[in-house]
Scaffold this motif. Structure first.
Motif, PDB file in Angstrom:
ATOM      1  N   GLU A 125       6.406   6.811  -9.166  1.00  0.00           N
ATOM      2  CA  GLU A 125       6.590   5.905 -10.289  1.00  0.00           C
ATOM      3  C   GLU A 125       5.366   5.024 -10.513  1.00  0.00           C
ATOM      4  O   GLU A 125       4.913   4.803 -11.652  1.00  0.00           O
ATOM      5  N   PHE A 126       4.778   4.523  -9.408  1.00  0.00           N
ATOM      6  CA  PHE A 126       3.605   3.653  -9.544  1.00  0.00           C
ATOM      7  C   PHE A 126       2.385   4.452 -10.018  1.00  0.00           C
ATOM      8  O   PHE A 126       1.564   3.942 -10.782  1.00  0.00           O
ATOM      9  N   VAL A 127       2.293   5.719  -9.575  1.00  0.00           N
ATOM     10  CA  VAL A 127       1.137   6.533  -9.985  1.00  0.00           C
ATOM     11  C   VAL A 127       1.210   6.810 -11.496  1.00  0.00           C
ATOM     12  O   VAL A 127       0.202   6.757 -12.215  1.00  0.00           O
ATOM     13  N   LYS A 128       2.423   7.132 -12.022  1.00  0.00           N
ATOM     14  CA  LYS A 128       2.580   7.379 -13.446  1.00  0.00           C
ATOM     15  C   LYS A 128       2.332   6.128 -14.280  1.00  0.00           C
ATOM     16  O   LYS A 128       1.774   6.176 -15.369  1.00  0.00           O
ATOM     17  N   LEU A 133       0.820  -1.209   0.000  1.00  0.00           N
ATOM     18  CA  LEU A 133       0.000   0.000   0.000  1.00  0.00           C
ATOM     19  C   LEU A 133       0.854   1.259   0.000  1.00  0.00           C
ATOM     20  O   LEU A 133       0.556   2.243  -0.701  1.00  0.00           O
ATOM     21  N   GLU A 134       1.944   1.254   0.736  1.00  0.00           N
ATOM     22  CA  GLU A 134       2.839   2.403   0.761  1.00  0.00           C
ATOM     23  C   GLU A 134       3.572   2.557  -0.562  1.00  0.00           C
ATOM     24  O   GLU A 134       3.806   3.692  -1.035  1.00  0.00           O
ATOM     25  N   ASP A 135       3.963   1.468  -1.185  1.00  0.00           N
ATOM     26  CA  ASP A 135       4.641   1.547  -2.488  1.00  0.00           C
ATOM     27  C   ASP A 135       3.713   2.059  -3.582  1.00  0.00           C
ATOM     28  O   ASP A 135       4.165   2.716  -4.540  1.00  0.00           O
TER      29      ASP A 135
END
Length: 222
Positions: free
Chosen positions: A215-218, A208-210
C-alpha cells in the motif's frame, strides 16, 4: 661550655620519622614504614598493571596466617596512604578482639609517584617523589591474619579494609584453591539482531518495515 651543653641537648632531641619516609642505606625499616630498603629511588612512569597470561598462581593463596584478603576485580594501583589506612583498620579491630593475633603484609611499594607543584611551567623533568605505589594484579593476596579469633571478626576487619582500597576484594581461608592468572574467555554465541529487532521493534524500525508494504509503495508511486 654553654655551646657544648646546647649542642648536647640538640643531639638528644627525639626525631620524628614519617611513615612514608625512605630509609637511608644501612638503616632499619620499621613496620610502619612501607618504603623499600634501597636508598636511591629511580623515578618511574605510571606503567600498566600486570595481566597474568601464563597461568601463574603465585601469591593467590594464604601462606602465613589463616585468612587472607584477595583482589577479585581487575588490577589496580595501591598507594601507601590507602594501604596504611587499611592496615590501621585491620589492626585496630583485631587488637581489641584477639590480642594474640598477628597481621601479615604481603606487599612492597617499589614504584615512586612524582608530583609537580601548581603553576609550574612544562618541562624541567619530572617532579619530586611524593609517595610510593605498587601495581597489584588480579587474584593476589595483600593482607593475611593469623591467630585465635572468630570468623566474623576477620570478615569485619577485612570489610573495613576493603572500603579503603580500590577494587573488589574477597576473604579466603588457608587451604583454598589458588586463582589461575589467565582464564579462557567463553566463545560468544552469534546473535540475530534482525530477529530481536522484529520481536521488539523501535519506532524507526517499525516505520521502515511499514514503508516496504504494497500500500505504501503504491501511494508513493515508486
Amino acid at each position: 661550655m654553654l655551646a657544648r651543653l646546647v649542642n648536647g641537648l640538640r643531639a638528644t632531641r627525639p626525631t620524628v620519622v614519617s611513615p612514608f619516609a625512605v630509609p637511608t642505606l644501612g638503616s632499619i625499616r620499621h613496620k610502619h614504614e612501607y618504603a623499600p630498603r634501597f636508598k636511591n629511588l629511580r623515578k618511574a612512569q605510571r606503567g600498566r598493571i600486570t595481566v597474568r597470561t601464563g597461568g601463574s598462581t603465585r601469591g593467590s593463596t594464604v601462606e602465613f596466617g589463616q585468612w587472607g584478603l584477595r583482589l577479585v576485580s581487575e588490577g589496580v594501583r595501591l598507594f601507601d596512604k590507602q594501604l596504611k589506612a587499611a592496615d590501621g583498620a585491620i589492626a585496630q579491630l583485631i587488637r581489641k578482639a584477639a590480642p594474640g593475633s598477628q597481621l601479615y603484609r604481603r606487599f612492597l611499594l617499589s614504584t615512586p609517584v612524582t608530583r609537580k607543584g601548581v603553576n609550574i611551567r612544562m618541562g624541567k623533568g619530572k617532579g619530586d617523589i611524593e609517595n610510593m605505589a605498587t601495581r597489584w594484579p588480579t587474584g593476589k593476596v595483600v593482607f593475611e591474619v593469623g591467630g585465635q579469633m572468630h570468623d566474623q571478626v576477620v570478615k569485619e576487619a577485612f570489610k573495613r579494609a576493603s572500603r579503603r582500597l580500590p577494587g573488589r576484594w574477597e576473604v579466603i581461608k588457608k587451604g583454598d584453591l589458588p586463582v589461575v592468572g589467565s582464564q579462557e574467555v567463553p566463545e560468544a554465541t552469534p546473535r540475530n539482531y534482525l530477529q530481536e529487532m522484529s520481536e521488539n521493534p523501535t519506532k524507526r524500525f517499525q516505520a521502515l518495515e511499514d514503508s516496504k508494504k504494497e500500500e505504501f509503495v503504491k501511494y508513493r508511486r515508486r
